[in-house]
Enzyme design. Structure first.
Site, mmCIF file in Angstrom:
data_model
loop_
_atom_site.group_PDB
_atom_site.id
_atom_site.type_symbol
_atom_site.label_atom_id
_atom_site.label_comp_id
_atom_site.label_asym_id
_atom_site.label_seq_id
_atom_site.Cartn_x
_atom_site.Cartn_y
_atom_site.Cartn_z
ATOM 1 N N GLU A 1 -6.346 6.705 -0.826
ATOM 2 C CA GLU A 1 -6.333 5.470 -0.048
ATOM 3 C C GLU A 1 -7.008 4.327 -0.797
ATOM 4 O OE1 GLU A 1 -4.601 5.111 2.771
ATOM 5 O OE2 GLU A 1 -3.983 7.158 2.300
ATOM 6 N N HIS B 1 1.691 4.248 -2.942
ATOM 7 C CA HIS B 1 1.646 5.702 -2.776
ATOM 8 C C HIS B 1 2.877 6.346 -3.416
ATOM 9 C CE1 HIS B 1 -1.920 6.457 -0.499
ATOM 10 N NE2 HIS B 1 -1.555 5.768 0.572
ATOM 11 N N HIS C 1 0.841 -1.203 0.000
ATOM 12 C CA HIS C 1 0.000 0.000 0.000
ATOM 13 C C HIS C 1 0.876 1.253 0.000
ATOM 14 C CE1 HIS C 1 -3.493 2.491 1.433
ATOM 15 N NE2 HIS C 1 -2.505 3.181 1.992
ATOM 16 N N GLU C 2 1.890 1.273 0.852
ATOM 17 C CA GLU C 2 2.773 2.439 0.941
ATOM 18 C C GLU C 2 3.667 2.563 -0.290
ATOM 19 O OE1 GLU C 2 2.082 4.514 3.084
ATOM 20 O OE2 GLU C 2 0.852 3.256 4.392
#
Length: 292
Positions: free
Chosen positions: A222, A143, A139-140
């Site tokens: 998100e 980003h 997830h990071e």
């Protein structure tokens, strides 16, 4: 009360800097052209400076420690996972930091996608399985690969510019109307005081309204990062990670950092001002394969 005082003092300081720069450059702030230049300059400067200093600010805010050499098996696994996922997304491996916090959390920051930082809490390392933590890291990494930090800076800069421009444009009109209805001495000084009060009030109101835009973008960031993580490691792992976040303590990170964390404060007084969607909505989006 302290925040209001700081806001007023900051606004006064910004106005003084505005006046100095406009005087030195010869730009007239009472023209649309001059006001637009001034608004753009100061609308973007704060956002860009925050982006440039983001890694330093982030590490200091959570008292994080950059891991250069693994000290245990968990850190070895963490470094290897970040390295593999970075290769998968075609970016240079970001720096890795660990910070002490009981909540399950992680965040990514940095001015460039190839010069970024990923930080994870000890609460995450202690309470998540490897599969769940793998999904959070993905997830990071998403980003970073998507350039979300830079895009967020641009969005914030544009929003700031419009807030400053509209506030001061309307303040000038209001102060001019009020001064035209007075025949008193020291009109110019009183006019400046009215301008300051009105512009401060309008910037506060428009700033609150503008945060709806930036928070909307933050929430959609998100969703897309969740979807990207699901593509990288599997939807089941990402859903399991989000379910695990439900058991976490309330995030301890500062308000300035929480928008960059995977586990944010979604229970805002008004959902329009929440930096993160609810965990239930994020899980539902993954089940429905939205944003994928």
């Amino acid at each position: 009360m302290t925040r209001i005082v700081l806001f007023l003092l900051t606004n006064l300081a910004v106005m003084l800097i505005f006046s100095l720069i406009l005087f030195l450059t010869g730009i007239q702030s009472n023209t649309i052209y001059g006001l637009l230049i001034m608004s753009g300059l100061f609308g973007f400067s704060g956002s860009i400076l925050s982006l440039i200093l983001s890694k330093w600010i982030a590490l200091r805010s959570v008292n994080g420690e950059i891991i250069t050499h693994p000290r245990n098996e968990v850190e070895s696994w963490l470094i290897n996972t970040v390295r593999q996922q970075s290769i998968q997304k075609g970016i240079i491996m970001p720096q890795i930091a660990v910070y002490h916090a009981t909540d399950i959390n992680a965040f990514a920051t940095g001015a460039r996608r190839n010069s970024a930082l990923i930080a994870v809490s000890t609460g995450l390392l202690e309470n998540m399985t490897h599969h769940e933590a793998e999904a959070v890291i993905a997830h990071e990494i998403s980003h970073i690969a998507n350039g979300d930090m830079i895009t967020m800076t641009l969005v914030q800069g544009v929003v700031n510019t419009f807030v400053i421009f509209i506030s001061r444009f309307l303040s000038q009109i209001i102060s001019n109307v009020m001064s035209s209805n007075r025949n008193e001495n020291n009109t110019e000084e009183k006019n400046s005081f009215v301008y300051f009060l009105v512009s401060t009030f309008l910037e506060l109101i428009f700033g609150i309204l503008a945060s709806i835009i930036t928070m909307w973008f933050s929430r959609h960031r998100e969703f897309y990062a969740d979807a990207s993580s699901a593509k990288m490691v599997g939807r089941e792992k990402m859903i399991a990670a989000l379910n695990r976040l439900k058991t976490s303590h309330e995030p301890q990170e500062s308000d300035s950092m929480i928008a960059f964390c995977i586990n944010g404060k979604s229970k805002s007084f008004l959902k329009l001002f929440a930096s993160h969607p609810s965990l239930e909505n994020r899980i539902e989006a993954l089940y429905n394969q939205e944003y994928m």
